[in-house]
Design a protein around this motif. Sequence first.
Motif, PDB file in Angstrom:
ATOM      1  N   ILE A   1      29.779 -24.470  25.722  1.00 40.49           N
ATOM      2  CA  ILE A   1      31.317 -24.466  26.003  1.00 40.49           C
ATOM      3  C   ILE A   1      31.655 -25.738  26.088  1.00 40.49           C
ATOM      4  O   ILE A   1      31.104 -26.596  26.566  1.00 40.49           O
ATOM      5  CB  ILE A   1      31.300 -23.875  27.333  1.00 40.49           C
ATOM      6  CG1 ILE A   1      30.858 -22.281  27.285  1.00 40.49           C
ATOM      7  CG2 ILE A   1      32.610 -23.825  27.974  1.00 40.49           C
ATOM      8  CD1 ILE A   1      30.814 -21.524  28.546  1.00 40.49           C
ATOM      9  N   MET A   2      32.938 -25.957  25.658  1.00 34.97           N
ATOM     10  CA  MET A   2      33.499 -27.383  25.589  1.00 34.97           C
ATOM     11  C   MET A   2      34.951 -27.077  25.714  1.00 34.97           C
ATOM     12  O   MET A   2      35.705 -26.143  25.340  1.00 34.97           O
ATOM     13  CB  MET A   2      33.219 -28.309  24.323  1.00 34.97           C
ATOM     14  CG  MET A   2      33.325 -27.505  23.214  1.00 34.97           C
ATOM     15  SD  MET A   2      32.616 -28.660  21.801  1.00 34.97           S
ATOM     16  CE  MET A   2      30.925 -28.174  21.820  1.00 34.97           C
ATOM     17  N   PRO A   3      35.602 -28.415  26.295  1.00 38.87           N
ATOM     18  CA  PRO A   3      37.124 -27.982  26.573  1.00 38.87           C
ATOM     19  C   PRO A   3      37.877 -28.111  25.267  1.00 38.87           C
ATOM     20  O   PRO A   3      37.514 -29.013  24.311  1.00 38.87           O
ATOM     21  CB  PRO A   3      37.637 -29.242  27.437  1.00 38.87           C
ATOM     22  CG  PRO A   3      36.325 -30.284  27.232  1.00 38.87           C
ATOM     23  CD  PRO A   3      35.202 -29.437  26.810  1.00 38.87           C
ATOM     24  N   ASP A   4      39.150 -27.562  25.269  1.00 42.76           N
ATOM     25  CA  ASP A   4      39.894 -27.745  24.026  1.00 42.76           C
ATOM     26  C   ASP A   4      41.127 -28.208  24.502  1.00 42.76           C
ATOM     27  O   ASP A   4      41.891 -27.662  25.379  1.00 42.76           O
ATOM     28  CB  ASP A   4      39.984 -26.538  23.207  1.00 42.76           C
ATOM     29  CG  ASP A   4      41.124 -26.550  22.194  1.00 42.76           C
ATOM     30  OD1 ASP A   4      41.338 -27.634  21.708  1.00 42.76           O
ATOM     31  OD2 ASP A   4      41.295 -25.378  21.793  1.00 42.76           O
TER      32      ASP A   4
ATOM     33  N   LYS B   1      24.108 -22.296  26.231  1.00 37.76           N
ATOM     34  CA  LYS B   1      22.966 -23.275  26.819  1.00 37.76           C
ATOM     35  C   LYS B   1      23.567 -24.336  27.702  1.00 37.76           C
ATOM     36  O   LYS B   1      23.227 -24.931  28.414  1.00 37.76           O
ATOM     37  CB  LYS B   1      22.188 -23.837  25.538  1.00 37.76           C
ATOM     38  CG  LYS B   1      21.364 -22.948  24.951  1.00 37.76           C
ATOM     39  CD  LYS B   1      20.302 -22.764  25.719  1.00 37.76           C
ATOM     40  CE  LYS B   1      19.217 -21.799  25.236  1.00 37.76           C
ATOM     41  NZ  LYS B   1      18.441 -22.565  23.899  1.00 37.76           N
ATOM     42  N   ALA B   2      24.972 -24.601  27.300  1.00 37.63           N
ATOM     43  CA  ALA B   2      25.663 -25.908  27.990  1.00 37.63           C
ATOM     44  C   ALA B   2      26.970 -25.718  28.255  1.00 37.63           C
ATOM     45  O   ALA B   2      27.779 -25.134  27.271  1.00 37.63           O
ATOM     46  CB  ALA B   2      25.131 -27.207  27.206  1.00 37.63           C
TER      47      ALA B   2
ATOM     48  N   ILE C   1      28.280 -23.210  39.011  1.00 37.16           N
ATOM     49  CA  ILE C   1      28.355 -22.093  37.984  1.00 37.16           C
ATOM     50  C   ILE C   1      26.922 -22.699  37.117  1.00 37.16           C
ATOM     51  O   ILE C   1      26.051 -21.535  36.702  1.00 37.16           O
ATOM     52  CB  ILE C   1      29.461 -22.503  36.593  1.00 37.16           C
ATOM     53  CG1 ILE C   1      30.758 -22.064  37.337  1.00 37.16           C
ATOM     54  CG2 ILE C   1      29.083 -21.702  35.459  1.00 37.16           C
ATOM     55  CD1 ILE C   1      31.733 -22.083  36.556  1.00 37.16           C
ATOM     56  N   ALA C   2      26.456 -23.627  36.874  1.00 39.25           N
ATOM     57  CA  ALA C   2      25.217 -24.146  36.308  1.00 39.25           C
ATOM     58  C   ALA C   2      23.924 -23.605  37.211  1.00 39.25           C
ATOM     59  O   ALA C   2      23.154 -22.992  36.667  1.00 39.25           O
ATOM     60  CB  ALA C   2      25.317 -25.652  36.119  1.00 39.25           C
TER      61      ALA C   2
ATOM     62  N   TYR D   1      23.207 -25.430  31.390  1.00 33.34           N
ATOM     63  CA  TYR D   1      23.142 -26.709  31.861  1.00 33.34           C
ATOM     64  C   TYR D   1      24.626 -27.379  31.664  1.00 33.34           C
ATOM     65  O   TYR D   1      25.526 -26.938  30.927  1.00 33.34           O
ATOM     66  CB  TYR D   1      22.149 -27.817  30.895  1.00 33.34           C
ATOM     67  CG  TYR D   1      21.068 -27.526  31.025  1.00 33.34           C
ATOM     68  CD1 TYR D   1      20.180 -28.346  32.303  1.00 33.34           C
ATOM     69  CD2 TYR D   1      20.110 -26.633  30.376  1.00 33.34           C
ATOM     70  CE1 TYR D   1      18.784 -28.325  32.239  1.00 33.34           C
ATOM     71  CE2 TYR D   1      18.846 -26.359  30.615  1.00 33.34           C
ATOM     72  CZ  TYR D   1      18.163 -27.107  31.633  1.00 33.34           C
ATOM     73  OH  TYR D   1      16.886 -26.657  32.009  1.00 33.34           O
ATOM     74  N   ILE D   2      25.039 -28.366  32.604  1.00 36.28           N
ATOM     75  CA  ILE D   2      26.202 -29.354  32.258  1.00 36.28           C
ATOM     76  C   ILE D   2      25.978 -30.441  31.602  1.00 36.28           C
ATOM     77  O   ILE D   2      24.761 -31.100  31.778  1.00 36.28           O
ATOM     78  CB  ILE D   2      26.609 -29.640  33.965  1.00 36.28           C
ATOM     79  CG1 ILE D   2      26.968 -28.672  34.887  1.00 36.28           C
ATOM     80  CG2 ILE D   2      27.955 -30.473  33.414  1.00 36.28           C
ATOM     81  CD1 ILE D   2      27.843 -27.797  34.598  1.00 36.28           C
TER      82      ILE D   2
END
Length: 387
Positions: free
Chosen positions: A118-121, A165-166, A191-192, A198-199
């Motif tokens: 997951i990553m910010p957009d 996974k992260a 959340i992690a 993982y963060i």
Amino acid sequence: MTVSRRSTEIRPFVVMDIVARAKELEAAGRDIVRLEIGDPDFPTPEVITRAAEIAMAEGSTHYTQSLGLPDLREALAVRYASHYGVTVDPDNIVVTQGNSPAMLLLFGALLDPGDEVIMPDPCYPAYPNYVTFLGGVSKLVRVRAEDGFRYRPDEVRAAIGPRTKAIMINSPGNPTGAVLGDEDLKALAAIAEDTGVYIASDEIYHGLDFCGPDRTIMSYTDKCFVLNGFSKTYAMTGWRLGYLIAPPEYVRPAEKIQQNFFLAANAFVQQAGVVALTEAQDDVARMRAIYDERRRFLAPALESIGLKIVSPPCGAFYVFADASHWEPDSLKLCYRLLEEAGVACAPGIDFGQGGEGFLRFSYATSMERLVEGVRRLGAWAQGQGLA
Ligand SMILES: Cc1ncc(COP(=O)(O)O)c(C=O)c1O
């Protein structure tokens, strides 16, 4: 001849095309105000340069351990204890040639094909490219100007699936200058802990947080990886020195990638890194104060010529301004500003669809040039009937 699918899937970093065009214009004799690149305008502090010279003269010109020099890993652990009050085992640190290779170690050690991150957009464009390169999948979660470009925790939770996974975080962030606060990090750490995801925290802009103390994810959870390096805070982009802090079970996998792909970071650069940590903190404070002064000038100055900044930036050295009312296509606008106003900046679309309509201005340049850049942009906008 065929080119690999892996390499064709990598998206180009468009700002580099802007850099190339800016250089062309300069070579043709035009004066361009360069606000497009995130490279400190300060020279590396002398104490660090001298340490590298001494290390080289004393023969520190050979391979080091793949994990990095014990002295540097120890000095990093000491710095984490004094700066953040967290205990880091030097055995969990892998020294790399900048933050960028540390990303390969992290994602290489963590992801199987089909795994998700997951990553910010918008976000730093290398993240999705690394993940794609390794056969993983980027799950983009929109972050919005009105939220200070911070995740909404419920949206992060909703994006988590069985292959996740992260969760990538980057605070202070590129391109937005946004900083995650105590509550944000607590929510993400929860959340992690709940999900086992993982963060992955890119902390490269620590030391350039102007609204509060630096906060490392390690103060909130052990379910994390940290990426960091010397490029920004110590004005050492060209030296190539960074590191990964990983949970113990990932250190050996990361070490094997480092051994095979990179062998080790430069020996004398690692020695200079020890001196950066122990003797350059006054220099860091001096540069930080100057960046802060520029930030305080630039954000309101851009607003005064009609750009929109919903949440003022708190860190890194970027202002991410909404210019969609000038021109919704940020790349087109960047080229126009370069050619017509003589100002280079980065198009928001380079950082993902969530950045479209925005422009990123770097204040890693002198106050004099910032003033001139804003003057030119203001005059251009007025000439177009926009301001
Ligand atoms: C968020 C972020 N991470 C990593 C990097 C790259 O760091 P390094 O020069 O240490 O490879 C950058 C460079 O711009 C960045 O903005």
